[in-house]
Design a protein around this motif. Structure first.
Motif, PDB file in Angstrom:
ATOM      1  N   ARG A  88      -1.272   8.841  10.545  1.00 47.46           N
ATOM      2  CA  ARG A  88      -0.149   9.264   9.699  1.00 47.46           C
ATOM      3  C   ARG A  88      -0.622  10.069   8.499  1.00 47.46           C
ATOM      4  O   ARG A  88       0.136  10.853   7.937  1.00 47.46           O
ATOM      5  CB  ARG A  88       0.642   8.055   9.209  1.00 47.46           C
ATOM      6  CG  ARG A  88       1.517   7.395  10.260  1.00 47.46           C
ATOM      7  CD  ARG A  88       2.571   6.534   9.596  1.00 47.46           C
ATOM      8  NE  ARG A  88       3.535   7.351   8.868  1.00 47.46           N
ATOM      9  CZ  ARG A  88       4.420   6.850   7.996  1.00 47.46           C
ATOM     10  NH1 ARG A  88       4.424   5.554   7.725  1.00 47.46           N
ATOM     11  NH2 ARG A  88       5.279   7.644   7.385  1.00 47.46           N
ATOM     12  N   ARG A 108       6.061   9.331  13.422  1.00 47.76           N
ATOM     13  CA  ARG A 108       6.743   8.886  12.209  1.00 47.76           C
ATOM     14  C   ARG A 108       6.614   9.898  11.076  1.00 47.76           C
ATOM     15  O   ARG A 108       7.069   9.647   9.973  1.00 47.76           O
ATOM     16  CB  ARG A 108       6.177   7.532  11.771  1.00 47.76           C
ATOM     17  CG  ARG A 108       6.474   6.397  12.741  1.00 47.76           C
ATOM     18  CD  ARG A 108       5.837   5.100  12.286  1.00 47.76           C
ATOM     19  NE  ARG A 108       6.274   4.690  10.957  1.00 47.76           N
ATOM     20  CZ  ARG A 108       5.717   3.707  10.256  1.00 47.76           C
ATOM     21  NH1 ARG A 108       4.674   3.049  10.765  1.00 47.76           N
ATOM     22  NH2 ARG A 108       6.178   3.392   9.067  1.00 47.76           N
ATOM     23  N   GLN A 152       2.653  11.060   6.176  1.00 43.93           N
ATOM     24  CA  GLN A 152       2.938  10.501   4.863  1.00 43.93           C
ATOM     25  C   GLN A 152       1.930  11.034   3.862  1.00 43.93           C
ATOM     26  O   GLN A 152       0.832  11.459   4.228  1.00 43.93           O
ATOM     27  CB  GLN A 152       2.940   8.983   4.891  1.00 43.93           C
ATOM     28  CG  GLN A 152       1.598   8.316   5.096  1.00 43.93           C
ATOM     29  CD  GLN A 152       1.714   6.816   4.841  1.00 43.93           C
ATOM     30  OE1 GLN A 152       2.734   6.304   4.390  1.00 43.93           O
ATOM     31  NE2 GLN A 152       0.661   6.092   5.141  1.00 43.93           N
ATOM     32  N   ASP A 195       2.828   1.922   4.062  1.00 45.15           N
ATOM     33  CA  ASP A 195       3.951   2.804   3.731  1.00 45.15           C
ATOM     34  C   ASP A 195       3.782   3.347   2.312  1.00 45.15           C
ATOM     35  O   ASP A 195       4.136   2.694   1.329  1.00 45.15           O
ATOM     36  CB  ASP A 195       5.267   2.036   3.860  1.00 45.15           C
ATOM     37  CG  ASP A 195       6.484   2.923   3.678  1.00 45.15           C
ATOM     38  OD1 ASP A 195       6.309   4.132   3.422  1.00 45.15           O
ATOM     39  OD2 ASP A 195       7.609   2.411   3.784  1.00 45.15           O
ATOM     40  N   ARG A 223       6.541   3.456  -0.517  1.00 43.95           N
ATOM     41  CA  ARG A 223       6.903   2.290  -1.317  1.00 43.95           C
ATOM     42  C   ARG A 223       6.273   2.296  -2.696  1.00 43.95           C
ATOM     43  O   ARG A 223       6.715   1.567  -3.590  1.00 43.95           O
ATOM     44  CB  ARG A 223       6.506   0.998  -0.577  1.00 43.95           C
ATOM     45  CG  ARG A 223       7.313   0.721   0.674  1.00 43.95           C
ATOM     46  CD  ARG A 223       6.827  -0.532   1.384  1.00 43.95           C
ATOM     47  NE  ARG A 223       6.844  -1.698   0.511  1.00 43.95           N
ATOM     48  CZ  ARG A 223       6.322  -2.893   0.841  1.00 43.95           C
ATOM     49  NH1 ARG A 223       5.726  -3.046   2.016  1.00 43.95           N
ATOM     50  NH2 ARG A 223       6.383  -3.898  -0.017  1.00 43.95           N
TER      51      ARG A 223
END
Length: 295
Positions: free
Chosen positions: A45, A53, A56, A234, A237
């Motif tokens: 990611r 996804r 990020q 994540d 967050r």
């Protein structure tokens, strides 16, 4: 005096372009050690634009967005600042995240110096820089402290204490993160070309036996580790992070992170305190007064 306090604190903000794409983001994450193991979906990611996804972006990327090497360091372009970079030490960093960073943007930074503190032997330039998205709204705001040796003693305010000591009980997690011998050479590609991190002769003149790793690199690695282990990987967050750069770290050494989780609720967010030390040098301090706040 190389720092004219009144002139620099009253100067209008410096505005600069900050343009990046997913290649810059991938390179930044690779410079932090992302992509190991190379088949881990969580690691992909950070480095693979085709991840299901989506890619990020760690909030610490915002500090180097646009290839500046450090958003906010446009302060050296302000009137009233004429200092020798060999006398400069990055003392601390704080980031407030307003919204997750995009993988590509044509953004801008607005930087000012709200204060200069007198620490006796050194002056401390406090820089505040806001990274604005393409819509003109803030993405993140950062404040950093730049120690300038030999420029203190001008009779100014010493400034507030911003210490955040580690708890006096055992950490909830201890982990070790290895670094590469060429880690600093990789991180320089984010735009910080200070030869202290690459040239042995420059490092020796600064008092080190070899080039040292960028403090912002160790900070980014620490924030990534907390994101992976405490936030289910994540990065969206994360609402803020901070640290004090307490000591040098050499590429090839091992970082030891001690993390205290759920220590305190701050405005509906959870704060994770941490310290970072160098394993091979008897836990010599690297990052102290550090925290990652998250939703």
């Amino acid at each position: 005096m190389p720092i004219d306090v009144e002139k620099v604190t009253s100067a209008p903000p410096v505005r600069a372009a900050a343009v990046w794409d997913d290649r810059d983001v991938r390179l930044y994450h690779l410079a932090l050690g992302a992509g190991v193991p190379e088949t881990d979906p969580g690691e992909l990611r950070y480095v693979f634009e085709g991840h299901e996804r989506g890619m990020q972006v760690l909030p610490t990327f915002g500090v180097v967005a646009g290839g500046t090497g450090g958003v906010g360091f446009q302060v050296f372009d302000l009137p009233g600042v004429d200092i020798d970079l060999t006398a400069v030490l990055h003392g601390g960093q704080e980031i407030t995240v307003h919204r997750p960073l995009p993988a590509a943007a044509r953004a801008a930074t607005v930087t000012r110096v709200p204060a200069v503190y007198d620490k006796g032997k050194a002056a401390v330039l406090v820089q505040e820089s806001t990274l604005l998205g393409e819509d003109g709204e803030p993405l993140l705001t950062q404040r950093n402290q730049i120690f300038v040796h030999g420029e203190g003693g001008f009779g100014g305010d010493r400034g507030p204490s911003e210490r955040l000591p580690a708890p006096d009980w055992e950490p909830d997690l201890v982990l070790e993160v290895a670094t590469l011998r060429q880690q600093a050479l990789l991180y320089r590609l984010a735009g910080d070309w200070n030869p202290l991190h690459a040239d042995p002769a420059t490092a020796r003149r600064a008092g080190y036996d070899r080039p040292i790793l960028h403090g912002l690199c160790t900070f980014g690695m620490a924030v990534k580790a907390v994101t992976e282990r405490m936030l289910d990987g994540d990065a969206a967050r994360v609402t803020g992070c901070r640290t004090r750069f307490a000591g040098v770290f050499f590429p090839g050494e091992t970082l030891r992170l001690r993390i205290w989780t759920d220590v305190e609720e701050v405005h509906g967010s959870t704060r994770h305190l941490l310290t970072v030390t160098a394993v091979e040098r008897d836990d010599a301090p690297v990052l102290t007064d550090a925290a990652v706040t998250a939703r």
